[in-house]
Design a protein around this motif. Structure first.
Motif, mmCIF file in Angstrom:
data_model
loop_
_atom_site.group_PDB
_atom_site.id
_atom_site.type_symbol
_atom_site.label_atom_id
_atom_site.label_comp_id
_atom_site.label_asym_id
_atom_site.label_seq_id
_atom_site.Cartn_x
_atom_site.Cartn_y
_atom_site.Cartn_z
ATOM 1 N N ALA A 265 0.857 -1.187 0.000
ATOM 2 C CA ALA A 265 0.000 0.000 0.000
ATOM 3 C C ALA A 265 0.894 1.239 0.000
ATOM 4 C CB ALA A 265 -0.924 -0.010 1.206
ATOM 5 N N VAL A 266 1.176 1.753 -1.177
ATOM 6 C CA VAL A 266 2.068 2.922 -1.310
ATOM 7 C C VAL A 266 1.260 4.191 -1.034
ATOM 8 C CG1 VAL A 266 3.632 4.166 -2.827
ATOM 9 C CG2 VAL A 266 3.401 1.680 -3.048
ATOM 10 N N PRO A 267 1.627 4.979 -0.018
ATOM 11 C CA PRO A 267 0.881 6.216 0.263
ATOM 12 C C PRO A 267 0.950 7.183 -0.911
ATOM 13 C CG PRO A 267 2.373 5.654 2.085
ATOM 14 C CD PRO A 267 2.740 4.768 0.938
ATOM 15 N N ASP A 268 -0.119 7.924 -1.101
ATOM 16 C CA ASP A 268 -0.147 8.893 -2.204
ATOM 17 C C ASP A 268 0.917 9.972 -2.056
ATOM 18 O OD1 ASP A 268 -2.245 7.584 -3.429
ATOM 19 O OD2 ASP A 268 -3.779 8.772 -2.403
ATOM 20 N N ASP A 269 1.288 10.297 -0.792
ATOM 21 C CA ASP A 269 2.264 11.367 -0.596
ATOM 22 C C ASP A 269 3.703 10.854 -0.571
ATOM 23 O OD1 ASP A 269 2.129 9.992 1.770
ATOM 24 O OD2 ASP A 269 1.838 11.752 3.057
ATOM 25 N N HIS A 270 3.924 9.589 -0.880
ATOM 26 C CA HIS A 270 5.295 9.082 -0.949
ATOM 27 C C HIS A 270 6.002 9.736 -2.132
ATOM 28 C CE1 HIS A 270 8.695 6.333 -1.409
ATOM 29 N NE2 HIS A 270 8.421 5.854 -0.202
#
Length: 508
Positions: A265-270
């Motif tokens: 689950a890659v955060p959108d703000d990464h």
């Protein structure tokens, strides 16, 4: 069409439903009935069953105290061709079936009885309790039935649809309860499958391999993948560098356990969210968005990004989780050089987590409880937990991805190199009765006070080694017992002395 007749004097509202004939339609027919039923508890019966007068009460008493129970009624085969329908209906209404059928030859499904004996009537630690779920006499709450998806309506050949439902119910935390008082008389003796039915059952077993993620139903070989994986690995990502995330995922995919999927689950703000999704999203075993894990996946693993697993780490975790001699619902693994309170690998049983969720769901619906994040602390309290040393399981970390190590409270007095061993020993001690634990700790204080730091580290490692060796011996003994049981089943299957399963019971 077959006429449906209701005996005079029985206050029993009946709705007759019809569906197109498209192959073997048992799964679709039962789903159709469930969708149109108005009660809170569903009871499924086959058309050739004659229920006793207290069958519904016997099922219902369990559901009154546990809304995630699945009640398995009993059956006895008896020949009824020469009994007039009116006489049979009268005997049912007057509760004198035993009298009417006295003296007739009877046949009991031996494979069911053997399974109940092996599993202590479904109270044992085995992970294949579901094998005896047959839909000819079955009770389940409507909410739980619909939450797990009901019967798989794509089953259009004879055999297998009920055991597959039983597997999903067990993995979703259901309590399987054999109830002899929920009794039916099965019209006609148990028959040998015809050549066509044997061919159908053989094909259904191949299909079940993709739906039942259990070692008794599929080939656990390197490189094999199945529709429902045995393990889902969740890689936790916050702000770790993309190379650390990629290293963790690739190490998991390269391990000995191929029967798995990985959720990242890659955060959108990464800062590298797009790069990671492009890099990982094309792999069929990887998903890059958060979402609920299918309830049929029996084992979940959580790995922080930047933590690297050895090729056999997952294999060892699965062995610990499946240890019938010392069953637990959660296995924690320390990561060398980090604080286990913040950085650790967690492996848990979906069945244990789901049962906790159902028991503690409060005002939530069954479906909402089963799809909520797992309460692992409660799983540890209810189902038990175990701490393992990452040194022994080949776990390591990328220096950039983990915070500076801190000494955990449980091992504050242990030398730095022995913190994992101290945690593991404490995990064993806390399961002892209070009096024994106090005595052990009192003796340990005297020993600790007399030892130098290096001597203490050696003592902790020695004790930890002895405990691990003991567990390995117990697991080896369990595997030997399993191999003996499997060989006995094959012998019985060859000589026809009881290895035959029912329509939904693959012989393994």
């Amino acid at each position: 069409e077959v006429p449906i007749a209701i005996a005079d004097g029985l206050d029993l509202p009946v709705t007759l439903l019809r569906q197109p004939r498209e192959g073997f339609g048992a799964a679709r027919a039962r789903n159709l009935g469930a969708r149109n039923a108005g009660g809170e508890v569903l009871v499924f019966l086959d058309a050739d069953m004659v229920p006793t007068a207290d069958l519904i009460a016997a099922h219902a008493r369990w559901h009154a105290v546990c809304d995630h129970a699945v009640t398995l009624g009993s059956r006895v085969h008896v020949e009824l061709e020469d009994v007039a329908p009116a006489a049979l209906a009268a005997a049912v209404a007057e509760d004198r079936l035993d009298e009417l059928l006295a003296g007739r030859p009877r046949q009991i499904p031996e494979w069911i009885e053997a399974h109940l004996v092996r599993t202590d009537r479904l109270r044992g630690p085995q992970d294949d309790l579901f094998r005896v779920v047959t839909s000819g006499n079955l009770g389940v709450s409507a909410a739980l039935f619909h939450a797990v998806g009901g019967f798989d309506a794509t089953f259009d050949r004879w055999g297998g649809e009920d055991i597959e439902l039983g597997y999903r119910l067990q993995t979703a935390g259901a309590v399987l309860v054999p109830e002899p008082a929920a009794h039916c008389w099965h019209q006609g003796e148990g028959h040998e499958p015809s050549a066509e039915e044997r061919r159908s059952l053989d094909e259904q077993r191949a299909r079940l391999a993709h739906l039942i993620a259990h070692r008794g139903f599929r080939r656990l070989l390197p490189g094999r993948s199945y529709r429902i994986p045995r393990v889902e690995v969740e890689v936790e990502v916050s702000d770790q560098p993309r190379d650390d995330v990629l290293a963790t995922v690739e190490q998991v995919l390269a391990g000995d356990v191929h029967d798995l999927t990985v959720q990242v689950a890659v955060p959108d703000d990464h800062p590298d969210a797009a790069w990671l999704r492009f890099q990982l999203g094309g792999d069929p075993r990887v998903t890059t968005s958060a979402g609920p894990t299918p309830l049929a996946v029996p084992v979940r693993v959580r790995v922080p990004a930047g933590v690297l697993l050895a090729p056999d780490t997952l294999t060892m975790l699965l062995e610990h989780l499946a240890d019938e001699d010392a069953p637990v619902g959660l296995v924690n693994v320390t990561v060398p050089g980090t604080d286990p309170r913040g950085i650790r690998v967690e492996c848990w049983s979906q069945r244990a987590a789901a049962r906790v969720a159902l028991a503690r769901r409060g005002g939530r619906t069954v479906e909402a409880a089963l799809t909520a994040p797992p309460e692992l602390e409660t799983v540890a309290e209810v189902a038990g937990s175990r701490w393992l040393s990452g040194h022994d399981l080949g776990v390591r970390s990328e220096d950039r991805a983990v915070p500076a190590p801190r000494v955990p409270d449980a091992a504050a007095s242990a030398p730095g190199g022995a913190q994992a061993e101290a945690l593991e020993l404490w995990e064993h001690l806390r399961h002892l009765p209070p009096a024994q634990r106090r005595a052990v700790l009192a003796g340990a204080r005297e020993i600790v006070g007399a030892l130098r730091p290096r001597e203490l580290a050696l003592a902790l490692r020695t004790a930890s080694f002895v405990l691990r060796a003991r567990r390995k011996l117990r697991r080896s003994a369990s595997r030997v017992r399993g191999a003996v049981v499997a060989r006995q089943r094959r012998w019985r299957a060859r000589d026809g002395s009881g290895g035959r399963g029912g329509p939904g019971q693959p012989t393994v």
